[in-house]
Every structure is written in structure tokens, then in C-alpha cells.
Scaffold this motif. Structure first.
Motif, PDB file in Angstrom:
ATOM      1  N   ALA A 122       5.863   2.462   2.889  1.00  0.00           N
ATOM      2  CA  ALA A 122       3.955   2.566   2.308  1.00  0.00           C
ATOM      3  C   ALA A 122       3.621   3.427   2.591  1.00  0.00           C
ATOM      4  O   ALA A 122       2.207   3.252   0.771  1.00  0.00           O
ATOM      5  CB  ALA A 122       3.577   0.841   2.636  1.00  0.00           C
ATOM      6  N   ASP A 123       3.331   3.732   3.134  1.00  0.00           N
ATOM      7  CA  ASP A 123       2.238   5.140   2.716  1.00  0.00           C
ATOM      8  C   ASP A 123       2.700   6.502   2.341  1.00  0.00           C
ATOM      9  O   ASP A 123       1.952   7.496   1.979  1.00  0.00           O
ATOM     10  CB  ASP A 123       2.130   5.532   4.267  1.00  0.00           C
ATOM     11  CG  ASP A 123       1.402   4.221   5.460  1.00  0.00           C
ATOM     12  OD1 ASP A 123       0.447   3.814   5.339  1.00  0.00           O
ATOM     13  OD2 ASP A 123       1.608   4.553   6.320  1.00  0.00           O
ATOM     14  N   GLU A 124       4.181   6.433   1.942  1.00  0.00           N
ATOM     15  CA  GLU A 124       4.888   7.450   1.440  1.00  0.00           C
ATOM     16  C   GLU A 124       4.875   7.520  -0.102  1.00  0.00           C
ATOM     17  O   GLU A 124       5.063   8.260  -1.201  1.00  0.00           O
ATOM     18  CB  GLU A 124       5.593   7.819   1.923  1.00  0.00           C
ATOM     19  CG  GLU A 124       5.511   8.191   3.457  1.00  0.00           C
ATOM     20  CD  GLU A 124       6.962   9.280   3.305  1.00  0.00           C
ATOM     21  OE1 GLU A 124       8.135   8.625   2.708  1.00  0.00           O
ATOM     22  OE2 GLU A 124       7.949   8.885   4.856  1.00  0.00           O
ATOM     23  N   LEU A 125       4.737   6.155  -0.658  1.00  0.00           N
ATOM     24  CA  LEU A 125       4.778   5.494  -2.374  1.00  0.00           C
ATOM     25  C   LEU A 125       3.156   4.904  -2.739  1.00  0.00           C
ATOM     26  O   LEU A 125       2.399   4.879  -1.919  1.00  0.00           O
ATOM     27  CB  LEU A 125       5.341   4.351  -2.469  1.00  0.00           C
ATOM     28  CG  LEU A 125       7.196   4.716  -2.320  1.00  0.00           C
ATOM     29  CD1 LEU A 125       8.095   3.521  -2.360  1.00  0.00           C
ATOM     30  CD2 LEU A 125       7.538   5.622  -3.008  1.00  0.00           C
ATOM     31  N   TRP A 186       6.048   9.718  -5.092  1.00  0.00           N
ATOM     32  CA  TRP A 186       5.825   9.429  -4.037  1.00  0.00           C
ATOM     33  C   TRP A 186       4.509  10.748  -3.513  1.00  0.00           C
ATOM     34  O   TRP A 186       3.750  11.158  -4.871  1.00  0.00           O
ATOM     35  CB  TRP A 186       7.166  10.467  -3.661  1.00  0.00           C
ATOM     36  CG  TRP A 186       8.272  10.224  -3.515  1.00  0.00           C
ATOM     37  CD1 TRP A 186       9.403  10.646  -4.690  1.00  0.00           C
ATOM     38  CD2 TRP A 186       8.892   8.995  -2.670  1.00  0.00           C
ATOM     39  NE1 TRP A 186      10.500   9.559  -3.626  1.00  0.00           N
ATOM     40  CE2 TRP A 186      10.655   9.141  -2.954  1.00  0.00           C
ATOM     41  CE3 TRP A 186       8.051   8.584  -1.946  1.00  0.00           C
ATOM     42  CZ2 TRP A 186      11.310   7.659  -1.986  1.00  0.00           C
ATOM     43  CZ3 TRP A 186       9.169   7.664  -1.112  1.00  0.00           C
ATOM     44  CH2 TRP A 186      10.295   7.586  -1.169  1.00  0.00           C
ATOM     45  N   ARG A 187       3.812   9.902  -2.629  1.00  0.00           N
ATOM     46  CA  ARG A 187       2.755  10.598  -2.836  1.00  0.00           C
ATOM     47  C   ARG A 187       2.428  11.867  -2.504  1.00  0.00           C
ATOM     48  O   ARG A 187       1.209  12.667  -3.257  1.00  0.00           O
ATOM     49  CB  ARG A 187       1.924   9.826  -0.817  1.00  0.00           C
ATOM     50  CG  ARG A 187       0.565  10.450  -0.544  1.00  0.00           C
ATOM     51  CD  ARG A 187      -0.265   9.608   0.058  1.00  0.00           C
ATOM     52  NE  ARG A 187      -1.257   9.619   0.608  1.00  0.00           N
ATOM     53  CZ  ARG A 187      -2.055   9.422   2.160  1.00  0.00           C
ATOM     54  NH1 ARG A 187      -1.182   9.097   3.112  1.00  0.00           N
ATOM     55  NH2 ARG A 187      -2.834   9.844   1.557  1.00  0.00           N
ATOM     56  N   TYR A 188       2.847  13.217  -1.860  1.00  0.00           N
ATOM     57  CA  TYR A 188       3.226  13.995  -2.375  1.00  0.00           C
ATOM     58  C   TYR A 188       3.948  14.785  -3.340  1.00  0.00           C
ATOM     59  O   TYR A 188       4.225  16.237  -3.205  1.00  0.00           O
ATOM     60  CB  TYR A 188       3.377  14.861  -0.399  1.00  0.00           C
ATOM     61  CG  TYR A 188       2.920  13.951   0.878  1.00  0.00           C
ATOM     62  CD1 TYR A 188       1.118  14.070   0.571  1.00  0.00           C
ATOM     63  CD2 TYR A 188       3.060  13.596   1.536  1.00  0.00           C
ATOM     64  CE1 TYR A 188       0.405  13.501   1.048  1.00  0.00           C
ATOM     65  CE2 TYR A 188       2.950  12.678   3.119  1.00  0.00           C
ATOM     66  CZ  TYR A 188       1.045  13.213   2.278  1.00  0.00           C
ATOM     67  OH  TYR A 188       0.503  12.251   3.776  1.00  0.00           O
ATOM     68  N   LYS A 189       4.320  14.003  -4.175  1.00  0.00           N
ATOM     69  CA  LYS A 189       5.337  15.316  -4.927  1.00  0.00           C
ATOM     70  C   LYS A 189       5.305  14.520  -6.078  1.00  0.00           C
ATOM     71  O   LYS A 189       4.081  13.647  -6.777  1.00  0.00           O
ATOM     72  CB  LYS A 189       6.853  14.131  -4.828  1.00  0.00           C
ATOM     73  CG  LYS A 189       7.244  14.711  -3.761  1.00  0.00           C
ATOM     74  CD  LYS A 189       8.540  14.352  -3.854  1.00  0.00           C
ATOM     75  CE  LYS A 189       9.626  14.806  -4.905  1.00  0.00           C
ATOM     76  NZ  LYS A 189      11.226  13.952  -5.173  1.00  0.00           N
ATOM     77  N   ILE A 190       4.697  15.299  -7.582  1.00  0.00           N
ATOM     78  CA  ILE A 190       4.256  15.226  -8.544  1.00  0.00           C
ATOM     79  C   ILE A 190       5.581  14.769  -9.411  1.00  0.00           C
ATOM     80  O   ILE A 190       6.275  15.295  -9.948  1.00  0.00           O
ATOM     81  CB  ILE A 190       3.478  16.398  -9.197  1.00  0.00           C
ATOM     82  CG1 ILE A 190       2.759  17.162  -9.128  1.00  0.00           C
ATOM     83  CG2 ILE A 190       3.698  15.730 -10.606  1.00  0.00           C
ATOM     84  CD1 ILE A 190       2.501  18.073  -9.394  1.00  0.00           C
ATOM     85  N   GLU A 191       6.260  13.633  -9.247  1.00  0.00           N
ATOM     86  CA  GLU A 191       7.357  13.231  -9.766  1.00  0.00           C
ATOM     87  C   GLU A 191       7.526  11.877  -9.724  1.00  0.00           C
ATOM     88  O   GLU A 191       7.244  10.949  -8.663  1.00  0.00           O
ATOM     89  CB  GLU A 191       8.423  13.644  -8.842  1.00  0.00           C
ATOM     90  CG  GLU A 191      10.567  12.907  -9.310  1.00  0.00           C
ATOM     91  CD  GLU A 191      11.300  13.286  -8.583  1.00  0.00           C
ATOM     92  OE1 GLU A 191      11.848  12.349  -8.307  1.00  0.00           O
ATOM     93  OE2 GLU A 191      11.654  14.034  -8.134  1.00  0.00           O
TER      94      GLU A 191
END
Length: 622
Positions: A122-125, A186-191
Motif C-alpha cells: 500500500a505504501d508503494e502504490l 508506483w510511488r517511485y516510478k513515472i509509470e
């Protein structure tokens, strides 16, 4: 020409190579080769994302400020690398969206099961929202090539594994200018998962919770389907002739899909039962995961009929096929309940009823966000034999209990359907009930033994009904530190309604139930137990801090939410309360007509030493 030693070495080399290739399905490479292999796969993955398959496709680009880029740390880069690898190996796909009054649920397929059960998913999305005019312009064909779009993001409310093979993600409602067609990134991705393209716009719609097929399972040679929006009358069977079930079969990857239609066998409230297609009868493995929807033919003006298919997010799911809890024979006594945010009280409830003889628990979790899942996991690890079923469908307690009756049918002879604030109490005060007991007071496993005795002596009884006493705040202004059984001791004089223990194999084909009691098959009957034998202490009106949460959500389908001006004279509403969660004067003294410390005294005298260290209170404090 090779020497004999060289030939022997080469023979041993090929023998080892052959053993590695066929006996172990993994190719062991050197570190350098592994790095090169992984780099090449990563390059192909990045290339596939950079090269557009269709130059005219709308591909939104997240515009990120320079400040946020400069603030990236090595830990963020590490998390991003982990996400890259996971999403590459186990890609997620958004299958459906359901719009609820207070959130949007996204159903996802794909992913790796053990990873999805990790707490930090949940923290990654993040939830991604597009403005309404952007989506409308794209649908009209106004966009072409690459278009930069500033997206709005919000934190995911929760993530949970649903039906073992899918993921349910809850997102906040969009603001007024943004579309409900929510996406994820994804929190750390520009995708973005499932970027907007022609398929996404036309097929990934948002289903209203007021009109959708939301769950399905199998019972013998029939499918049981759960539907919101049929608007059938409560507590009675409806005509099934106007309904049908439609099963989507075939192979998606080969584009070889076809639909088989079967007639409905029964209809009641939110539950339909239909025949399974012939190809699925007796082959439940093949039925697992099949998409099913419902057709209805409502009568129109002038007597005309028009068939309509309801939107569906339901895949057939048979929990018994993936359950790890295997037994020999059946448990005598099980419990089914539906919970929302009961982390602070569920341990006391389970330990007490396990002492009375409950052997198996089915916990339907209705979107709890207070770590209820962690408490359930801990109790299961302590061998209390629990299964948590994620049930994200709000205000569907009756349908959820019907579903649980089917889930428990193969494992349990008897199932009690009750809430976490309800406790069985066996006073055994009357000498006229010797057939229900062997001693003059309740002992360990006494509830299970009582049920077993009734079962063996009264073969046609399929439902055991017990009266409920409703307890009030008992003068308290904060939750009792010693638990509800010890803390609340004042109740109303007269009992309210009843709760039931039923035989799941004797339930009516409709699975019809209202307020915790079921309709039975012809030939079976219910038994009312006297209050002197067993009663339920219903800690219904607790301290205001606890009670006011009921204003947020009522779990039953056919009771009005207390924020609405409906059925104000009903027993489902609390006397003296309006439509706002405002504490009435003297709340702590309300609903107090009889001081009843029977269960408290029993717990203090009999069970406190057994529970030392297991509950929030210590034995010496009693």
C-alpha cells in the motif's frame, strides 16, 4: 587426439552439465554472466516501454517538478529498483473499478501472491486521477501523439489480497473536476498501470455499487451469484424466471471467448442460484476464475420484455480449492462473523468462545483499517483456526452470511452467525434442563456439547435460536480496560430478537437470511432455547466513543443508515438519537434497567487464571 585423461574429464563435465540441465530447472551462471543477462532483460523491458506501439495512442506523461527530482535519495532509488524488478516479473493489470459512496475499489489481477501479502504494498502504490475534460477530449479523438498531462495523485487507502488470485485497492474519491476512472502508479516510478489508450477508455469503465454483480461461488452443480441492484423484497423468495446467469468461457489469449447461458433456479434478496454449464459440472477446478454475470428481463409498460445484462466484476471463486485447513470429518461447531475495525475487541471474543467449544472461525473482513487483519493473523498462529475472508462489499451482511454458509458447509456441522459484540452465556440456573447439561454450571466446551446433544437427540432441528439481552454503557465513559464481559453489567429488561446456530446442509436453496436467522429446507425446524439454559449478552450500546462508529457504517443491507431520515421508529434505530453522531445527554446511564453481572462473575471465577497475559487485563486486577 585427446589423451585418456582429457576424455575422462570431458565425460565428467558433460555428465555434470546434463544433470544440471534436466534434474534442476535452473541454469547456474557465473556472476558476470548473470549481470549481463539481467542487464539485457532490463534493456528489453525499458525499450518496450519507450517505443510506442501506436503513434496516435494517448500516453499521458507525469510532469514532475525539479525540486522533487533533486530531493530523491539513495533509499528511494533502492525502492525504485526493487519495484522495477517486481513489476517486471509480476505485472499488475486493473480489471475493474467499483464506485462506492466514500471510495473507489480497483480489482487487479497479476502479481506474485506472497509479495502482494506484504504490508508495504500500500505504501508503494498511489492513486492517479485524470481531469474529466482530458478523458472527454480523448474519447472524442482530440488527442494525438504524446500529450503532457498533469496528474493528481493521492495515497492509497488500503491494499488487500482478494479471493487469493486478485488484489483489491481502495482509493479516495476524486475531486469534482476529476474522473472516477482512477488509475495506479508506483510511488517511485513515472509509470502508470494500464495507461490510457483505446482499450482502456472503451473497456475499463467504472461500475456503480448500486448496480453490479460482485461475487460468485459454486454449490454442487449450481453457481451462487451475488448481485447489487436487483431490488428484490427482503425476507422472501422472489420469482426466478426473470433471471439468468451468463458464463464467459474460453481462452482470452487466443481471443476464443464465448458465453453460455443458464436459467436461474432461485432468487432472493441479493442472491441468485443458477445451474452450472454442463462443462463445469463436477469440474470445479475448471470453474475457478470464470467470469459470470446476470441477465434480467424486467416487465416494461404494455407487458413487453427486454433482457438486460448487468455489469459484473465477479469471477467464480471456490475457497475450498485453495484452503490449507484440511481436516478429517467435520467440526461440530464453527462461527461466522462480519467485522469492521474490531482489532481492540476480537481477541477477547474469540478466546472466550473457543473456551466454550468453537473449533473453527470464518472472519469476513469488511474493509477494516485498524489492524484487525494483524490480530486475526496472530490468533491463527496461536492455533485458534481462523480464516480471514476479505469482503470489500459494504452493507451486504445478509449476502455475506449466505456466502459464509457455503464456505463452511464442507467443514462444519453447525455454524453460529453472530457479531463480535455478542457473547454466549450459559447460566444453567434451572433444574429442568438436565438434557442440555451434565453438571450444574458451564464448563469448558459446554456450548459445543450442548449443540452436539441437541443434534444427536433432535434430528429434524436445523436451527437453534437463543434470546439476546442488550447491554448499555453501564455508567462508563471510556472503554472498559478489563474487556466488555467484565466492564458492561447493566442491560435492558426484555430480550431483543434472537440469534441462531444453524446446520449449513439444511438451509433453503435460496440461502435466505435476515437478522442472523435462515430459512430452512422443508422437513426441518428450529428450536428456541430457554433463557435459563443459554442466552446471548449483546453489548450493543457501549460507551459513546465506541458506539458512534455505527454512524459511519451499518453492515446490514435492509437497515437504514442512521444519517438518513428513514424508518425512524424502527428497532434498528437507537431511541433518542437523531441523524448526527452527537452524544445525547446522560448516554452513560442509558439502556440500564437491570444490573446483570452473571457473565462477569463467571469470567472472574472460572476463566481469569486461564487467560493471564492473553487479554488486555491481568488476573490480579480482577
Amino acid at each position: 587426439m585427446d589423451s585418456p585423461d582429457q576424455r575422462r574429464k570431458r565425460k565428467r563435465f558433460f555428465s555434470r552439465q546434463s544433470y544440471t540441465s534436466f534434474s534442476v530447472p535452473v541454469c547456474f551462471l557465473s556472476v558476470r554472466s548473470s549481470i549481463l543477462c539481467l542487464s539485457f532483460l532490463t534493456f528489453l523491458y525499458l525499450l518496450s516501454n519507450m517505443v510506442p506501439s501506436d503513434s496516435s495512442a494517448f500516453r499521458p506523461v507525469l510532469v514532475v517538478s525539479g525540486l522533487s527530482l533533486l530531493s530523491s535519495s539513495s533509499s528511494r532509488n533502492t525502492a525504485k529498483s526493487a519495484q522495477d524488478f517486481r513489476s517486471f516479473l509480476f505485472p499488475l493489470k486493473i480489471e475493474n473499478r467499483v464506485l462506492f459512496p466514500d471510495h473507489i475499489s480497483l480489482l487487479l489481477s497479476g502479481g506474485e501472491r506472497d509479495w502482494l501479502k506484504e504490508k508495504n504494498v500500500a505504501d508503494e502504490l498511489e492513486c492517479v486521477y485524470y481531469s474529466k475534460n482530458v478523458v472527454q477530449r480523448y474519447r472524442k479523438g482530440s488527442f494525438g501523439g504524446k500529450n503532457k498531462v498533469v496528474l493528481t495523485k493521492q495515497k492509497v487507502l488500503s491494499v488487500d489480497v482478494y479471493e487469493e488470485f486478485r488484489l483489491v485497492v481502495r482509493c479516495p474519491l476524486p475531486s469534482v473536476d476529476y474522473s472516477a476512472v482512477v488509475n495506479l502508479m508506483w510511488r517511485y516510478k513515472i509509470e502508470i498501470l494500464g495507461e490510457i489508450n483505446e482499450f482502456w477508455v472503451k473497456n475499463q469503465t467504472v461500475n456503480s455499487w448500486e448496480n453490479v454483480v460482485y461475487a460468485a461461488t459454486v454449490d454442487g452443480d449450481s453457481a451462487v451469484v451475488f448481485v447489487k441492484g436487483l431490488n428484490l423484497r427482503p425476507d422472501r423468495e422472489s420469482h426466478s424466471s426473470q433471471f439468468s446467469c451468463h458464463f464467459r468461457l474460453g481462452k482470452w489469449e487466443r481471443n476464443e471467448m464465448f458465453t453460455i447461458t443458464t436459467k436461474a433456479l432461485s432468487a432472493a434478496q441479493e442472491v441468485l442460484r443458477c445451474s452450472l454449464p454442463i462443462s463445469l459440472k463436477g469440474n470445479h477446478d475448471k470453474a475457478q476464475g470464470v467470469r459470470v454475470t446476470v441477465g434480467a428481463t424486467p416487465r416494461l409498460h404494455g407487458g413487453a420484455y427486454e433482457r438486460a445484462l448487468m455489469p459484473s466484476v465477479a469471477n467464480i471463486f471456490i475457497s475450498g480449492l485453495v484452503s490449507k485447513k484440511r481436516i478429517k470429518g467435520k467440526y461440530e461447531l464453527c462461527v461466522c462473523t462480519m467485522v469492521w475495525n474490531q482489532a481492540s475487541t476480537i481477541r477477547e471474543w474469540i478466546l472466550y468462545h473457543a473456551w466454550l467449544g468453537v473449533e473453527r472461525w470464518f472472519i469476513y473482513d469488511n474493509d477494516s483499517d485498524d489492524k484487525t487483519d494483524e490480530v486475526i493473523r496472530e490468533l491463527d498462529q496461536e492455533n485458534y483456526n481462523l480464516t480471514r475472508h476479505v469482503w470489500p462489499w459494504i452493507k451486504t451482511q445478509e449476502a455475506g452470511f449466505s456466502h459464509c454458509a457455503l464456505t463452511a458447509k464442507d467443514e462444519c456441522r453447525w455454524v453460529s452467525f453472530m457479531d463480535v459484540d455478542e457473547y454466549f452465556y450459559l447460566p444453567f440456573t434451572s433444574p429442568g434442563h438436565q438434557r442440555f447439561r451434565t453438571v450444574g454450571h458451564a464448563t469448558q466446551n459446554s456450548l459445543r456439547n450442548l449443540v452436539a446433544n441437541i443434534s444427536s437427540s433432535l434430528k429434524t432441528v436445523a436451527e437453534i435460536r437463543t434470546s439476546c439481552h442488550s447491554f448499555g454503557p453501564s455508567g462508563l465513559n471510556s472503554p472498559p480496560s478489563k474487556g466488555v464481559m467484565v466492564g458492561y453489567t447493566c442491560r435492558l429488561q426484555s430480550p431483543e430478537r434472537h440469534k441462531s446456530i444453524v446446520r449449513p446442509d439444511a438451509l433453503h436453496i435460496t440461502l435466505l437470511n435476515v437478522v442472523h436467522h435462515f430459512h430452512l429446507k422443508k422437513g426441518f425446524k428450529y428450536l428456541n432455547l430457554p433463557q435459563s439454559t443459554v442466552v446471548i449478552n449483546h453489548y450493543k450500546y457501549q460507551v459513546w466513543e465506541v458506539f458512534r462508529t455505527k454512524f459511519h457504517r451499518r453492515v446490514a443491507t435492509y437497515v437504514a443508515d442512521w444519517q438518513q431520515n428513514q424508518n425512524e421508529g424502527s428497532r434498528d434505530r437507537v431511541p433518542g438519537l437523531g441523524t448526527e453522531a452527537i452524544e445525547p445527554p446522560n448516554w452513560s446511564k442509558k439502556f440500564c434497567e437491570v444490573w446483570d453481572s452473571g457473565l462477569r462473575d463467571f469470567v472472574m471465577a472460572t476463566m481469569a487464571d486461564l487467560w493471564s497475559g492473553l487479554l488486555p487485563w491481568e488476573t490480579h486486577s480482577l
